[in-house]
Scaffold this motif. Sequence first.
Motif, short mmCIF file in Angstrom:
data_model
loop_
_atom_site.label_atom_id
_atom_site.label_comp_id
_atom_site.label_asym_id
_atom_site.label_seq_id
_atom_site.Cartn_x
_atom_site.Cartn_y
_atom_site.Cartn_z
N LYS A 62 -26.80 -0.17 3.28
CA LYS A 62 -28.13 0.37 3.62
C LYS A 62 -28.98 0.44 2.38
O LYS A 62 -28.60 1.05 1.38
N GLN A 63 -30.13 -0.22 2.39
CA GLN A 63 -31.04 -0.20 1.25
C GLN A 63 -31.84 1.09 1.22
O GLN A 63 -32.24 1.61 2.27
N ILE A 64 -32.06 1.60 0.02
CA ILE A 64 -32.86 2.81 -0.14
C ILE A 64 -34.33 2.46 -0.01
O ILE A 64 -34.83 1.59 -0.73
N SER A 65 -35.04 3.09 0.91
CA SER A 65 -36.46 2.83 1.07
C SER A 65 -37.23 3.53 -0.04
O SER A 65 -37.03 4.71 -0.29
N LEU A 66 -38.09 2.77 -0.71
CA LEU A 66 -38.85 3.32 -1.82
C LEU A 66 -40.00 4.18 -1.30
O LEU A 66 -40.64 3.86 -0.29
N PHE A 67 -40.26 5.24 -2.00
CA PHE A 67 -41.33 6.17 -1.67
C PHE A 67 -42.56 5.74 -2.47
O PHE A 67 -42.50 5.62 -3.70
N ASP A 68 -43.69 5.46 -1.82
CA ASP A 68 -44.88 5.00 -2.53
C ASP A 68 -46.03 5.98 -2.32
O ASP A 68 -45.88 7.03 -1.69
N ILE A 69 -47.19 5.62 -2.89
CA ILE A 69 -48.35 6.51 -2.82
C ILE A 69 -48.80 6.73 -1.39
O ILE A 69 -49.23 7.83 -1.02
N ARG B 159 -54.77 -4.98 -8.75
CA ARG B 159 -54.24 -4.12 -7.69
C ARG B 159 -54.65 -2.67 -7.91
O ARG B 159 -55.03 -1.96 -6.98
N VAL B 160 -54.57 -2.22 -9.15
CA VAL B 160 -54.95 -0.84 -9.46
C VAL B 160 -56.45 -0.64 -9.22
O VAL B 160 -56.87 0.41 -8.71
N ASN B 161 -57.27 -1.61 -9.58
CA ASN B 161 -58.70 -1.53 -9.29
C ASN B 161 -58.96 -1.34 -7.80
O ASN B 161 -59.81 -0.54 -7.39
N ALA B 162 -58.20 -2.07 -6.97
CA ALA B 162 -58.36 -1.93 -5.52
C ALA B 162 -57.91 -0.55 -5.05
O ALA B 162 -58.55 0.06 -4.18
N TYR B 163 -56.80 -0.02 -5.62
CA TYR B 163 -56.35 1.32 -5.26
C TYR B 163 -57.43 2.36 -5.55
O TYR B 163 -57.71 3.24 -4.73
N LEU B 164 -58.04 2.27 -6.73
CA LEU B 164 -59.02 3.27 -7.13
C LEU B 164 -60.24 3.25 -6.21
O LEU B 164 -60.82 4.29 -5.92
#
Length: 451
Positions: free
Chosen positions: A5-12, A397-402
């Motif tokens: 079972k793969q650990i699901s990553l927690f994201d923003i 990608r960070v520019n799009a997040y902001l």
Amino acid sequence: MTIVKQISLFDIQDLFEMQNSHRFDAIFSTFDVQPIFNLFSKKTMRGAPREINYGAMIQSLIIRIVERIPTIKDLVKRLVNDPLFRLDCGFLVSDVVPSEASYSRMIDVVSQSDVLDQMQDKLIQTAMAEGYLHDEHIAIDATHFESRDASKPSEKKVSTLPKKRGRKSKEEHAAWLIEQAEVEANQSTYEKEIKHQLDTPLETLWHHAPIEPNWGIKKNSEGKNTFWYGFKGHLAVATESQYIVCRLMTSGNLSDSKVAIPLIKKAESLLPRHFTTAIFDAGYDYEPIYRQLKNNQMRAVIPYNVRNEGEYVIYDEYFRPTCVREHSYCYDSFDEKYQTLKFTRPKECATCPLRNDSLCQKVYKIKCETDIRKYTYPARGSELWKKLYKERTAVERVNAYLKQYFQLTNVRHRTGRKAKLHFTLVTFIYNSCKLAVDRINASLKIQNQAA
């Protein structure tokens, strides 16, 4: 067969979907709000006590960005109508909800200090100390956002007398040289050429950046010019962990390339000798930027930008030597000691009738100092160069997040000083959310291993 079972990553995105109280606690645990609160502390014990809960007001400003509440008016309205939200922001039951004017006065005080810059630097150092900011490559780029101020009408150009044709006399040329020297002496830090930034201290570059709104121009994906009145946000982003290592807001008309050296110097002063590679787009292809990276012992990955240059003889598009039949030599290795690129014979030489001719050289060795723009390590066109350049998408990608999740484009304050506070606050909250997510992922990993 065993199922792993793969650990699901927690994201923003998962952080935003958490319960309000848990989400806010995770974000506030990454920094100490006390430095901002000290701006409003009483200097003496005399006088009437403070009736406004400034600590809760500061936290509510941060929560406004996270909750994507568009205006201060909407924030005050929600504080009045939602008791649970008011408690999550840190207000007591007995506290009176501050007015919009109180928030405006508080924002004005915070915008006149550099306390958020200090908190940002401390947050990055914390992420570094805890092992979350471990990558050694940074990508630098700029993004634009509009100002709330109305654009100012352009000044009418005064008609001048037609210039005298022909060469100037010695007296006129001497007077012209004196006039040019006076103009250069009166230029500000960012009006001078980029090469002058090499010897300019970081503090001067950081605090002298123009921040008043102005007209900017940029080509879109279709090659057409787009205009906006406002600002530019310049970011240096770690390519793997995607932390904003350092950032600087400037006027919209300032060239992206003039902020590269300040960001490089800032990253070096914040995390000395940590980053090994800096990645840019072709707009940053200037010799002083390569020189600054070399002084910091960093590699430069920047596409070559042709500027009024003719055809290159005996070289290909990546400045590799070519043989008599115009086959490109193959990049072989890099000599760290002598800073030299080594190129060996092309593959086509195996069947070429001229392979034993004196015109064909077996090996070429070119020093990088010959032209630090053309000859970089990794060599242009090599697999390593292409692999590193793909990491530049991190800053995009960070520019799009902001812009999409942290309200970068939702500037609600006038003047460049308050817009800079908005930009600094948005990038600071982004880093706080990143650190909160990394801590949650680390705790989930420990729990999974214990189970």
